[in-house]
Write a protein that holds these residues in place. Structure first.
Motif, PDB file in Angstrom:
ATOM      1  N   SER A 252      -9.683  -3.127   0.388  1.00 58.79           N
ATOM      2  CA  SER A 252      -8.871  -3.135   1.614  1.00 58.79           C
ATOM      3  C   SER A 252      -9.479  -2.193   2.645  1.00 58.79           C
ATOM      4  O   SER A 252     -10.645  -1.826   2.532  1.00 58.79           O
TER       5      SER A 252
ATOM      6  N   HIS B  94      -8.765  -8.172   0.022  1.00 57.02           N
ATOM      7  CA  HIS B  94      -8.286  -8.519   1.370  1.00 57.02           C
ATOM      8  C   HIS B  94      -9.315  -9.458   1.985  1.00 57.02           C
ATOM      9  O   HIS B  94     -10.503  -9.110   2.070  1.00 57.02           O
TER      10      HIS B  94
ATOM     11  N   CYS C 231      -2.203   0.072  13.466  1.00 54.30           N
ATOM     12  CA  CYS C 231      -1.920   0.329  12.042  1.00 54.30           C
ATOM     13  C   CYS C 231      -2.840   1.426  11.509  1.00 54.30           C
ATOM     14  O   CYS C 231      -2.398   2.335  10.804  1.00 54.30           O
TER      15      CYS C 231
ATOM     16  N   HIS D  59       0.859  -1.191   0.000  1.00 54.72           N
ATOM     17  CA  HIS D  59       0.000   0.000   0.000  1.00 54.72           C
ATOM     18  C   HIS D  59       0.895   1.240   0.000  1.00 54.72           C
ATOM     19  O   HIS D  59       1.764   1.382   0.889  1.00 54.72           O
TER      20      HIS D  59
ATOM     21  N   SER E 281       3.508  -8.512   8.598  1.00 50.15           N
ATOM     22  CA  SER E 281       2.211  -7.886   8.851  1.00 50.15           C
ATOM     23  C   SER E 281       1.282  -8.906   9.527  1.00 50.15           C
ATOM     24  O   SER E 281       0.653  -8.611  10.545  1.00 50.15           O
TER      25      SER E 281
ATOM     26  N   GLY F 278       1.542   3.098   3.198  1.00 51.14           N
ATOM     27  CA  GLY F 278       2.166   2.278   4.239  1.00 51.14           C
ATOM     28  C   GLY F 278       3.661   2.105   4.012  1.00 51.14           C
ATOM     29  O   GLY F 278       4.357   1.509   4.828  1.00 51.14           O
TER      30      GLY F 278
HETATM   31  C1  LIG Z   1      -2.322  -4.028   7.793  1.00 55.49           C
HETATM   32  N1  LIG Z   1      -3.170  -4.583   6.809  1.00 55.49           N
HETATM   33  C2  LIG Z   1      -4.054  -3.857   6.058  1.00 55.49           C
HETATM   34  N2  LIG Z   1      -5.326  -4.317   5.959  1.00 55.49           N
HETATM   35  C3  LIG Z   1      -6.249  -3.623   5.269  1.00 55.49           C
HETATM   36  N3  LIG Z   1      -5.994  -2.472   4.631  1.00 55.49           N
HETATM   37  C4  LIG Z   1      -4.749  -1.984   4.691  1.00 55.49           C
HETATM   38  C5  LIG Z   1      -3.720  -2.656   5.389  1.00 55.49           C
HETATM   39  N4  LIG Z   1      -2.585  -1.957   5.232  1.00 55.49           N
HETATM   40  C6  LIG Z   1      -2.912  -0.859   4.489  1.00 55.49           C
HETATM   41  N5  LIG Z   1      -4.207  -0.865   4.172  1.00 55.49           N
HETATM   42  C7  LIG Z   1      -4.993   0.155   3.417  1.00 55.49           C
HETATM   43  O1  LIG Z   1      -4.102   1.007   2.726  1.00 55.49           O
HETATM   44  C8  LIG Z   1      -4.269   2.370   3.142  1.00 55.49           C
HETATM   45  C9  LIG Z   1      -2.944   3.109   3.122  1.00 55.49           C
HETATM   46  O2  LIG Z   1      -2.482   3.243   1.794  1.00 55.49           O
HETATM   47  P1  LIG Z   1      -3.180   4.169   0.681  1.00 55.49           P
HETATM   48  O3  LIG Z   1      -3.744   5.398   1.368  1.00 55.49           O
HETATM   49  O4  LIG Z   1      -4.280   3.354   0.059  1.00 55.49           O
HETATM   50  O5  LIG Z   1      -2.079   4.515  -0.269  1.00 55.49           O
HETATM   51  C10 LIG Z   1      -4.868   2.249   4.535  1.00 55.49           C
HETATM   52  O6  LIG Z   1      -5.571   3.415   4.920  1.00 55.49           O
HETATM   53  C11 LIG Z   1      -5.793   1.041   4.373  1.00 55.49           C
HETATM   54  O7  LIG Z   1      -7.002   1.399   3.762  1.00 55.49           O
END
Ligand SMILES: CNc1ncnc2c1ncn2[C@@H]1O[C@H](COP(=O)(O)O)[C@@H](O)[C@H]1O
Length: 348
Positions: A169, A197, A52, A16, A245, A19
């Protein structure tokens, strides 16, 4: 093993954008009132899902302009390339910024991709990174927003080779896939690939709805019931596993307790090893590979095969390009293995 994992060409299919941002960049951009200490080392030990999502909120509150987003995207690409990732499917949730709407947000990320590729070409990078983008639907958003994201993804996929899919997600304790199926069906009808997801937390009914839809890939798929696992074994859908993770959000003592990793590896089930959020989980693609190798006692050859495996289920639409990437991967992996065996021999 660490050196081998770094030297192997890697395909990262589950990362992501927000992230994976650089910590110093977020720290330097954070406006007054946004506390980014939750990103720093002592806090990073707690990476429950709640922690997270607090981190994502702080990063989103920091990245509010196109200039910040562009910087972030370029740095993320640079970091994956520096770690030996040769094919990257980055995903991101379109959102409005101070100076752009959701479509402008995605256009900015795509411009960063194109500029990054041009810079690689100019620098004659030895193992260039091929970046692709998956648009994410946030499960906390409305069905209408999801349909807008799906339509944006479909339109852009018709205009650029960079956009390859749609992801589902967001906080897994919110929303249900069934509320968003229409958006995903629309994307699939238009030829877009989908990844969802799945079973990041226990929710058998949500998982059943996802499995009934049969996306092209599943993210995580951790808390499967025996019946769901049997269903997947009978008709596999590739799974994107994110070991660190998964370990942190499930609160596992170590990776040998991972609910599916070993059994999927032993079954030769189609999996890819990914970072999820390299900064939030303080990891890299190489490190994830190494952790799996150590937890499961893999040989150097098995690790090289694992690094190559995701190339069988990438969303890249140009089949010829996939074949040439695979050939490139095999050559680079053979070199890395040769170097590894030479170094082991000289050590003895
Ligand atoms: C830990 N496991 C996870 N499970 C679910 N969603 C996740 C995630 N990790 C990240 N995201 C998703 O990615 C977004 C951040 O990147 P972007 O703003 O999209 O670039 C988070 O706000 C969440 O919606």
């Amino acid at each position: 093993m660490a050196a081998l994992c770094r030297a192997l060409p890697k395909a990262e299919l589950h990362a992501h954008l927000h992230g994976c941002v650089r910590l110093p960049t977020v720290a330097s951009l954070a406006p007054r009132g946004v506390d980014v200490r939750c990103l720093l080392a002592p806090h990073a030990a707690d990476r429950s899902l709640a922690s997270c999502f607090a981190v994502f909120a702080a990063i989103h509150a920091t990245v509010t302009t196109l200039a910040a987003l562009r910087r972030l995207a370029l740095e993320v690409l640079e970091d994956f390339a520096a770690d030996g990732v040769a094919y990257l499917e980055l995903r991101s949730t379109p959102r409005a910024l101070q100076d752009a709407d959701a479509a402008g947000y995605i256009a900015c990320v795509l411009r960063a991709f194109a500029d990054f590729e041009a810079a690689q070409l100019a620098a004659r990078a030895r193992l260039p990174l091929t970046p692709r983008l998956i648009l994410s639907v946030d499960r906390s958003a409305s069905a209408r927003e999801a349909e807008e994201t799906a339509r944006l993804a479909v339109r852009l996929a018709g205009e650029t080779a960079y956009v390859v899919g749609l992801d589902f997600s967001g906080n897994p304790t919110r929303g249900r896939f069934a509320e968003f199926t229409r958006a995903f069906e629309e994307a699939r009808r238009a030829g877009l690939r989908t990844t969802v997801h799945t079973a990041e937390v226990e929710d058998a009914a949500d998982t059943d709805a996802i499995l009934a839809f049969r996306p092209d890939r599943l993210g995580h798929a951790l808390t499967l019931t025996p019946t769901q696992l049997a269903r997947l074994r009978a008709a596999p859908i590739p799974i994107e596993l994110c070991p660190t993770s998964n370990k942190k959000t499930l609160g596992l003592a170590n990776l040998t307790c991972h609910p599916t990793l070993r059994t999927l590896l032993e079954d030769d089930y189609p999996i890819s090893i990914s970072t999820d959020d390299s900064t939030v989980f303080q990891t890299t693609s190489s490190r994830e590979l190494q952790l799996v190798a150590e937890a499961c006692g893999l040989s150097a050859e098995a690790v090289a095969a694992l690094a190559l495996k995701p190339m069988d289920h990438v969303f890249e639409r140009d089949a010829q390009r996939v074949e040439s990437l695979k050939a490139h991967f095999r050559r680079a992996a053979a070199e890395a293995l040769g170097e590894y065996h030479r170094s082991v021999q000289s050590w003895w």
